[in-house]
Design an enzyme around this catalytic site. Structure first.
Site, PDB file in Angstrom:
ATOM      1  N   HIS A 124      24.236 -30.553 -73.274  1.00  0.00           N
ATOM      2  CA  HIS A 124      23.710 -31.740 -72.598  1.00  0.00           C
ATOM      3  C   HIS A 124      24.547 -32.923 -73.084  1.00  0.00           C
ATOM      4  O   HIS A 124      25.036 -32.910 -74.213  1.00  0.00           O
ATOM      5  CB  HIS A 124      22.247 -31.905 -73.031  1.00  0.00           C
ATOM      6  CG  HIS A 124      21.480 -32.962 -72.308  1.00  0.00           C
ATOM      7  ND1 HIS A 124      21.542 -34.282 -72.664  1.00  0.00           N
ATOM      8  CD2 HIS A 124      20.611 -32.883 -71.274  1.00  0.00           C
ATOM      9  CE1 HIS A 124      20.745 -34.980 -71.865  1.00  0.00           C
ATOM     10  NE2 HIS A 124      20.158 -34.152 -71.021  1.00  0.00           N
ATOM     11  N   ASP A 201      20.215 -28.147 -80.930  1.00  0.00           N
ATOM     12  CA  ASP A 201      19.525 -28.949 -79.927  1.00  0.00           C
ATOM     13  C   ASP A 201      18.395 -28.087 -79.367  1.00  0.00           C
ATOM     14  O   ASP A 201      18.633 -27.164 -78.586  1.00  0.00           O
ATOM     15  CB  ASP A 201      20.523 -29.363 -78.837  1.00  0.00           C
ATOM     16  CG  ASP A 201      19.848 -30.007 -77.634  1.00  0.00           C
ATOM     17  OD1 ASP A 201      18.607 -29.981 -77.538  1.00  0.00           O
ATOM     18  OD2 ASP A 201      20.580 -30.518 -76.768  1.00  0.00           O
ATOM     19  N   GLN A 204      15.165 -27.716 -75.136  1.00  0.00           N
ATOM     20  CA  GLN A 204      14.631 -26.745 -74.174  1.00  0.00           C
ATOM     21  C   GLN A 204      13.994 -25.534 -74.845  1.00  0.00           C
ATOM     22  O   GLN A 204      13.205 -24.844 -74.213  1.00  0.00           O
ATOM     23  CB  GLN A 204      15.748 -26.250 -73.246  1.00  0.00           C
ATOM     24  CG  GLN A 204      16.280 -27.293 -72.285  1.00  0.00           C
ATOM     25  CD  GLN A 204      15.246 -27.765 -71.269  1.00  0.00           C
ATOM     26  OE1 GLN A 204      14.335 -27.025 -70.895  1.00  0.00           O
ATOM     27  NE2 GLN A 204      15.373 -28.995 -70.831  1.00  0.00           N
ATOM     28  N   LYS A 227       9.102 -32.449 -73.403  1.00  0.00           N
ATOM     29  CA  LYS A 227       9.507 -31.158 -72.830  1.00  0.00           C
ATOM     30  C   LYS A 227       8.512 -30.078 -73.212  1.00  0.00           C
ATOM     31  O   LYS A 227       8.662 -28.925 -72.831  1.00  0.00           O
ATOM     32  CB  LYS A 227      10.880 -30.742 -73.357  1.00  0.00           C
ATOM     33  CG  LYS A 227      11.947 -31.778 -73.198  1.00  0.00           C
ATOM     34  CD  LYS A 227      12.863 -31.461 -72.074  1.00  0.00           C
ATOM     35  CE  LYS A 227      14.002 -32.454 -72.075  1.00  0.00           C
ATOM     36  NZ  LYS A 227      14.754 -32.423 -70.864  1.00  0.00           N
ATOM     37  N   CYS A 365      22.852 -33.489 -66.463  1.00  0.00           N
ATOM     38  CA  CYS A 365      23.414 -34.094 -67.688  1.00  0.00           C
ATOM     39  C   CYS A 365      24.319 -33.111 -68.430  1.00  0.00           C
ATOM     40  O   CYS A 365      24.360 -33.091 -69.658  1.00  0.00           O
ATOM     41  CB  CYS A 365      22.324 -34.599 -68.630  1.00  0.00           C
ATOM     42  SG  CYS A 365      21.351 -35.918 -67.939  1.00  0.00           S
TER      43      CYS A 365
HETATM   44  N1  PMP Z   1      19.314 -31.469 -74.810  1.00  0.00           N
HETATM   45  C1  PMP Z   1      18.855 -30.719 -73.820  1.00  0.00           C
HETATM   46  C2  PMP Z   1      19.233 -29.279 -73.751  1.00  0.00           C
HETATM   47  C3  PMP Z   1      18.010 -31.281 -72.865  1.00  0.00           C
HETATM   48  O1  PMP Z   1      17.542 -30.528 -71.869  1.00  0.00           O
HETATM   49  C4  PMP Z   1      17.650 -32.640 -72.970  1.00  0.00           C
HETATM   50  C5  PMP Z   1      16.751 -33.295 -71.952  1.00  0.00           C
HETATM   51  N2  PMP Z   1      17.108 -33.022 -70.612  1.00  0.00           N
HETATM   52  C6  PMP Z   1      18.156 -33.374 -74.038  1.00  0.00           C
HETATM   53  C7  PMP Z   1      18.974 -32.755 -74.946  1.00  0.00           C
HETATM   54  C8  PMP Z   1      17.819 -34.814 -74.239  1.00  0.00           C
HETATM   55  O2  PMP Z   1      16.461 -34.947 -74.493  1.00  0.00           O
HETATM   56  P1  PMP Z   1      15.759 -36.369 -74.374  1.00  0.00           P
HETATM   57  O3  PMP Z   1      16.211 -36.943 -73.047  1.00  0.00           O
HETATM   58  O4  PMP Z   1      14.307 -36.047 -74.396  1.00  0.00           O
HETATM   59  O5  PMP Z   1      16.206 -37.173 -75.520  1.00  0.00           O
END
Ligand code: PMP
Length: 407
Positions: A124, A201, A204, A227, A365
């Site tokens: 991401h 990270d 998910q 999430k 993203c």
């Molecule tokens: N890493 C992953 C794999 C994600 O799916 C997301 C959220 N789409 C993020 C990081 C970022 O998380 P947040 O927007 O809640 O900070």
């Protein structure tokens, strides 16, 4: 589902009762954010109705009760990921802030010219950009584990990249764009063998997989409450205690200090050292019922149901002519990404929305990952415990109709 009563679970999520464009909502955008059970919504209202006060500072009753509720969530998170100590749980706004915290504190202190940070081709943006910033500043090198055609990490290539120069490996546990479950334990063991730290990270993975940071032996683990059935604006960064203790502070301000004079400031102990300013109190308070809700259902039961949804959806979507699934890893969680010959993902998204079906379209993203597959984006259906097989049927029907209209 034999173990979980999905209808009963659905009743716990008020939003699932609403109509979208005259149709019952089918919410398949859970990888972007999950819906919230009544217990979480009620906790927010209860907090502002009965407890609202600033935390840690006051001696009055409200301040004490707010602090207790706020801090209880830290214990719940500790248990949820099996951290050894509660002070290893740093409150953040979410995964993004957790990763930035590590980049700006540990990264700035530890990285030097010639050092290397390894990320993967399926990160991401929040696990790419902070490392680009700090690597550029420190003249360190950022290298990338390639992704195979199936959407898995090329582990042979990882072993080639890994060396004594590697100071950190930052890798996504479950890909939000493809659903791939990465072999993080293998990565962690190999990285430690070269003296490198590992940041996982967990944005998910935390909803879908059992997380045990001690068994994983990861050095950092970042997650977002939103999430995993909790509120937005709350999250946690786990770090091993001795590493966090040696790290410089992040934001400066109230709460993170021990003593302040104009000449010198000394800093608070963990975890408060990293928690400057008034936090998002209500959302942390309401995060705890989300964790309890997940614990009550049981991760394994949730996983089983989500796996059933994913394999049924995979089968259904595969039957539709012109659809190509992107990401066919052997181990996947909850995410089905696909493209359709000659059709723009966004057009499909709009037509599905007309039927009340919420999917995500675009690059999720993860632009470098989309480039890897030479596509501008995908259509992504992502599942949660409150979704049903009937909803998957609606998705398949909706897709067939949309394709007919668009072709
Ligand atoms: N890493 C992953 C794999 C994600 O799916 C997301 C959220 N789409 C993020 C990081 C970022 O998380 P947040 O927007 O809640 O900070």
């Amino acid at each position: 589902n034999k173990v979980l009563d999905i209808e009963k679970i659905r009743n716990d999520f008020p939003i699932l009762n609403r109509l979208v464009k005259g149709h019952p909502l089918v919410y398949f955008d859970n990888a972007a954010t999950s819906q919230k059970p009544a217990a979480v919504i009620d906790a927010l209202v209860h907090y502002y109705t009965h407890l609202n006060a600033n935390v840690h500072r006051g001696i009055h009753t409200l301040a004490e009760e707010a602090t207790a509720a706020f801090e209880a969530t830290r214990d719940a998170i500790r248990g949820f990921i099996n951290a050894a100590y509660r002070e290893e749980i740093i409150y953040t706004k979410g995964t993004t802030e957790g990763i930035n915290l590590v980049a700006y504190t540990w990264g700035r202190q530890q990285l030097q010219e010639g050092d290397e940070v390894i990320i993967s081709g399926m990160e991401h943006h929040s696990n790419i950009v902070p490392w680009q910033i700090v690597c550029e500043e420190k003249k360190a090198r950022l290298t990338v584990i390639p992704v195979t055609d199936k959407g898995e990490l090329d582990m042979e290539a990882f072993y080639t990249l890994l060396s004594e120069k590697t100071k950190l490996v930052a890798v996504v546990h479950v890909s939000n764009a493809l659903g791939t479950i990465n072999p993080v334990k293998t990565i962690i063991d190999a990285a430690h063998g070269k003296g490198a730290l590992v940041l996982v990270d967990g944005a998910q993975s935390s909803m879908h997989l059992d997380i045990d940071v001690q068994a994983l032996d990861c050095d950092f683990f970042a997650l977002s409450a939103h999430k995993m059935l909790g509120p937005t604006g709350a999250g946690a960064l786990y770090g091993k205690k001795q590493i966090l203790e040696a790290m410089p502070v992040f934001n400066g301000g109230g709460e993170m200090i021990k003593e302040v004079t104009f000449e010198k400031t000394t800093y608070n102990e963990l975890p408060y050292k990293f928690e400057a300013g008034t936090p998002n109190i209500a959302d942390f308070v309401a995060f705890r019922p989300a964790i309890e809700y997940i614990n009550e259902l049981g991760k394994e039961n949730i996983r089983k149901h989500e796996d059933a949804l994913l394999s049924y959806a995979t089968e259904k979507v595969r039957e539709i002519e012109g659809i190509k699934i992107i990401g066919e890893a052997a181990h996947k969680a909850s995410v089905l990404s696909f493209v359709i010959d000659g059709v723009h993902p966004q057009d499909i998204g709009i037509l599905l929305d007309n039927k009340g079906i919420a999917v995500r379209t675009g690059h999720h993203c993860a632009e470098p990952l989309m480039n890897r597959f030479c596509i501008p984006g995908t259509i992504r259906a992502s599942f949660a415990v409150y979704n049903t097989l009937e909803e998957v049927d609606k998705l398949a029907e909706g897709l067939k109709k949309a394709i007919k209209v668009l072709k």
